[in-house]
Every structure is written in C-alpha cells, then in structure tokens.
Enzyme design. Structure first.
Site, mmCIF file in Angstrom:
data_model
loop_
_atom_site.group_PDB
_atom_site.id
_atom_site.type_symbol
_atom_site.label_atom_id
_atom_site.label_comp_id
_atom_site.label_asym_id
_atom_site.label_seq_id
_atom_site.Cartn_x
_atom_site.Cartn_y
_atom_site.Cartn_z
ATOM 1 N NE ARG A 110 -2.830 -1.540 -0.656
ATOM 2 C CZ ARG A 110 -2.543 -2.797 -1.040
ATOM 3 N NH1 ARG A 110 -2.423 -3.759 -0.186
ATOM 4 N NH2 ARG A 110 -2.367 -3.082 -2.319
ATOM 5 C CD GLN A 116 -14.003 6.863 6.370
ATOM 6 O OE1 GLN A 116 -14.463 5.819 6.782
ATOM 7 N NE2 GLN A 116 -14.557 7.517 5.362
ATOM 8 C CG ASP A 140 -4.084 8.440 0.218
ATOM 9 O OD1 ASP A 140 -4.081 9.675 0.436
ATOM 10 O OD2 ASP A 140 -5.088 7.842 -0.230
ATOM 11 C CG HIS A 198 -9.589 4.919 9.557
ATOM 12 N ND1 HIS A 198 -10.437 4.493 8.561
ATOM 13 C CD2 HIS A 198 -10.363 5.044 10.660
ATOM 14 C CE1 HIS A 198 -11.668 4.377 9.039
ATOM 15 N NE2 HIS A 198 -11.652 4.722 10.308
ATOM 16 C CB THR A 226 -16.590 7.460 2.653
ATOM 17 O OG1 THR A 226 -16.673 6.447 3.667
ATOM 18 C CG2 THR A 226 -17.509 8.614 3.001
ATOM 19 C CG ASN A 260 -19.791 7.781 -3.019
ATOM 20 O OD1 ASN A 260 -18.709 7.971 -2.487
ATOM 21 N ND2 ASN A 260 -20.288 6.578 -3.227
ATOM 22 C CG LEU A 261 -18.444 6.153 -9.259
ATOM 23 C CD1 LEU A 261 -17.991 7.245 -10.217
ATOM 24 C CD2 LEU A 261 -17.426 5.024 -9.238
HETATM 25 P P1 OAD Z 1 -14.944 1.889 0.508
HETATM 26 O O1 OAD Z 1 -14.148 1.072 -0.432
HETATM 27 O O2 OAD Z 1 -15.795 1.190 1.498
HETATM 28 O O3 OAD Z 1 -15.913 2.873 -0.314
HETATM 29 C C1 OAD Z 1 -15.416 3.651 -1.363
HETATM 30 C C2 OAD Z 1 -16.539 4.539 -1.858
HETATM 31 O O4 OAD Z 1 -16.002 5.392 -2.866
HETATM 32 C C3 OAD Z 1 -17.717 3.793 -2.485
HETATM 33 O O5 OAD Z 1 -18.941 4.325 -2.014
HETATM 34 C C4 OAD Z 1 -17.556 4.055 -3.997
HETATM 35 O O6 OAD Z 1 -18.803 4.145 -4.671
HETATM 36 C C5 OAD Z 1 -16.874 5.405 -3.974
HETATM 37 N N1 OAD Z 1 -16.038 5.676 -5.164
HETATM 38 C C6 OAD Z 1 -15.290 4.801 -5.886
HETATM 39 N N2 OAD Z 1 -14.651 5.428 -6.869
HETATM 40 C C7 OAD Z 1 -14.985 6.742 -6.785
HETATM 41 C C8 OAD Z 1 -14.653 7.898 -7.533
HETATM 42 N N3 OAD Z 1 -13.828 7.851 -8.583
HETATM 43 N N4 OAD Z 1 -15.209 9.084 -7.164
HETATM 44 C C9 OAD Z 1 -16.063 9.145 -6.107
HETATM 45 N N5 OAD Z 1 -16.404 8.089 -5.363
HETATM 46 C C10 OAD Z 1 -15.885 6.896 -5.698
HETATM 47 O O7 OAD Z 1 -13.917 2.903 1.225
HETATM 48 P P2 OAD Z 1 -14.110 3.765 2.554
HETATM 49 O O8 OAD Z 1 -15.520 4.183 2.728
HETATM 50 O O9 OAD Z 1 -13.067 4.802 2.562
HETATM 51 O O10 OAD Z 1 -10.413 1.302 7.126
HETATM 52 O O11 OAD Z 1 -13.754 2.682 3.651
HETATM 53 C C11 OAD Z 1 -13.757 3.044 4.997
HETATM 54 C C12 OAD Z 1 -12.712 2.272 5.749
HETATM 55 O O12 OAD Z 1 -12.884 0.872 5.522
HETATM 56 C C13 OAD Z 1 -11.298 2.535 5.289
HETATM 57 O O13 OAD Z 1 -10.731 3.675 5.898
HETATM 58 C C14 OAD Z 1 -10.576 1.296 5.701
HETATM 59 C C15 OAD Z 1 -11.595 0.288 5.221
HETATM 60 O O14 OAD Z 1 -11.537 -0.960 5.781
HETATM 61 C C16 OAD Z 1 -9.387 0.640 7.686
HETATM 62 O O15 OAD Z 1 -8.585 -0.004 7.054
HETATM 63 C C17 OAD Z 1 -9.350 0.776 9.183
#
Ligand code: OAD
Length: 233
Positions: free
Chosen positions: A55, A87, A90, A104, A171, A196-197
C-alpha cells in the site's frame, strides 16, 4: 461559515489507489481479519507488513488528483473555516497542499506495538526492526485496525457539532464511527451533502447528493462554494 469534509477511498481512486469494497476492491482480494486487525498482526506480522508495504509503495507512486487539489483550493480560498477529516491512510491530501485529520492513521508513520512510540515509516517496514525508543522488535504500521479506536475522536466530535455544512466524499458509509458522522452533524444543525460515484448505502441520511467521479464532482462543487452558491446540493 464552517465546512467539515470527510473523505474516503473514493477520493483517491482516480489516483490509482484501490478502494476497499468496490468490485475489485482490496477486501475482495485480502482477508480483512488477516491484514487489518491486531489479532491478524499477532498471528502473522510478516503478512501484515507485506500488505502495508505494498500500500505504501502504491501511495508513493501515486499523485494527487483534481479532487485533492480542489479541496486544497477550497481550504485556501474559502472565507470561512474548512476542516478536512480523512479515513485514508495515503498522504495525497498533504501532497496536494492540505492538512488532514487522519482518523485511521497514516502509511507514512510507524508505531511500536509495545511502547506506542511513533516515527516516520521507511518505505519497506519489517516487524523485526527495533523501536527507536524501547528497542523492542515490535514495529507496526501506524494504522487504526478493526477493533481499535480511531484517532482524534474528541477533536472530530467538536468539529461535527460546530459545523454549518458536513460533506462526505468517496466513502461507502459502512465503517463506524465515520459512517455516523452525518447523523451527528445533522443532529447539531448542519446541512449535509454526499459526493460519491453512486449513492452510498447511507445516502438517504444526507440532505443532498452530487453523483459522479470525485475528480469532476469535487472541483465542480468547490467552484460553486467559492462562487457563493447558497446550497451546494
Ligand atoms: P470503501 O471502499 O468502502 O468505499 C469507497 C466509496 O467510494 C464507495 O462508495 C464508492 O462508490 C466510492 N467511489 C469509488 N470510486 C470513486 C470515484 N472515482 N469518485 C467518487 N467516489 C468513488 O472505502 P471507505 O468508505 O473509505 O479502514 O472505507 C472506509 C474504511 O474501511 C477505510 O478507511 C478502511 C476500510 O476498511 C481501515 O482499514 C481501518
């Protein structure tokens, strides 16, 4: 006026960093319990370091995208206060010129599992590397794993209860406590917006949403805010 922004993996997706729960997301390829829990680290620290070393290498090769730059532009040009909570582990917000509250943790930091000392992480970390403070070979990434408490929660609660607008970007709203921020801000009187997407699982909790890739939807929203468009939904 105060704006509190929460970003997730979707804001860095167009920089080439994988999200977690989308099709092809990281949690479809790796077992979360093995690489993102304290128990997984205790069982197999080499596997966990391999995961985060990869990562860290991906993040080092990636560049901020127009969404990161637009949020930095908002922070520097908006007449009110802008607070950025992420969250993401990076450092693309920082490399776009904006400080973020890393709830996080961060790939750029290492932490001692014994004495809690923190230091700058090398690109490749190893569990056997001694802690610079207590010398124990218990080096771990300074990442908040499942079952651990996110960082800066008092500061974050203060911002959520004093903001005029809460915006969640990229998110999925599946991981608490971050998934509860929209309700907390709304209870305290804030307007709420999701960018969001696609509509997330908790999209209905927001007053408004802007649907599209972050690299387009975020700069367009920032332009509207800086132009003084009244409600940004
Ligand atoms: P997720 O992978 O759960 O969600 C990503 C979100 O971004 C989804 O709702 C997608 O639809 C959206 N998405 C994808 N591509 C996009 C784009 N180009 N533009 C806009 N939106 C887009 O990721 P997080 O919600 O960040 O924690 O996950 C939360 C936490 O779960 C992370 O911080 C991590 C993970 O497990 C830990 O590792 C502790």
């Amino acid at each position: 006026m105060k704006i509190v922004i929460l970003t997730g993996a979707g804001v860095s997706a167009e920089s080439g960093l994988g999200t977690f729960r989308d099709k092809d997301g990281l949690w479809t390829k790796y077992d979360l319990a093995e690489v993102a829990t304290p128990e997984g680290f205790a069982r197999d620290p080499v596997k966990v370091h391999d995961f985060y070393n990869a990562r860290r290498a991906n993040a080092a090769e990636a560049d901020p995208n127009p969404a990161h730059y637009a949020l930095a532009r908002l922070a520097s040009q908006f007449a009110g206060e802008v607070v950025l909570i992420t969250q993401n582990v990076d450092d693309l917000h920082e490399r776009a010129g904006q400080d973020a509250i890393h709830m996080h943790g961060a790939l750029t930091r290492a932490k001692c599992a014994i004495c809690d000392a923190r230091w700058q992480a090398p690109l490749q970390m190893s569990a056997a590397a001694p802690c610079p403070t207590c010398s124990e070979p218990a080096t771990r990434p300074d990442i908040v794993w499942f079952g651990e408490i996110p960082e800066f929660m008092d500061e974050i609660d203060m911002h959520l209860t004093t903001t005029d607008l809460f915006v969640a970007i990229g998110t999925s709203g599946q991981v608490y406590p971050a998934a509860g921020f929209v309700a907390e801000a709304a209870r305290a009187g804030a307007a709420t917006l999701e960018i969001n997407l696609e509509p997330s699982d908790i999209s209905g909790l927001f007053d408004a949403r802007r649907i599209g890739p972050a690299s387009e939807a975020v700069p367009a929203w920032v332009d509207d805010v800086l132009k003084g468009v009244k409600f940004q939904g």
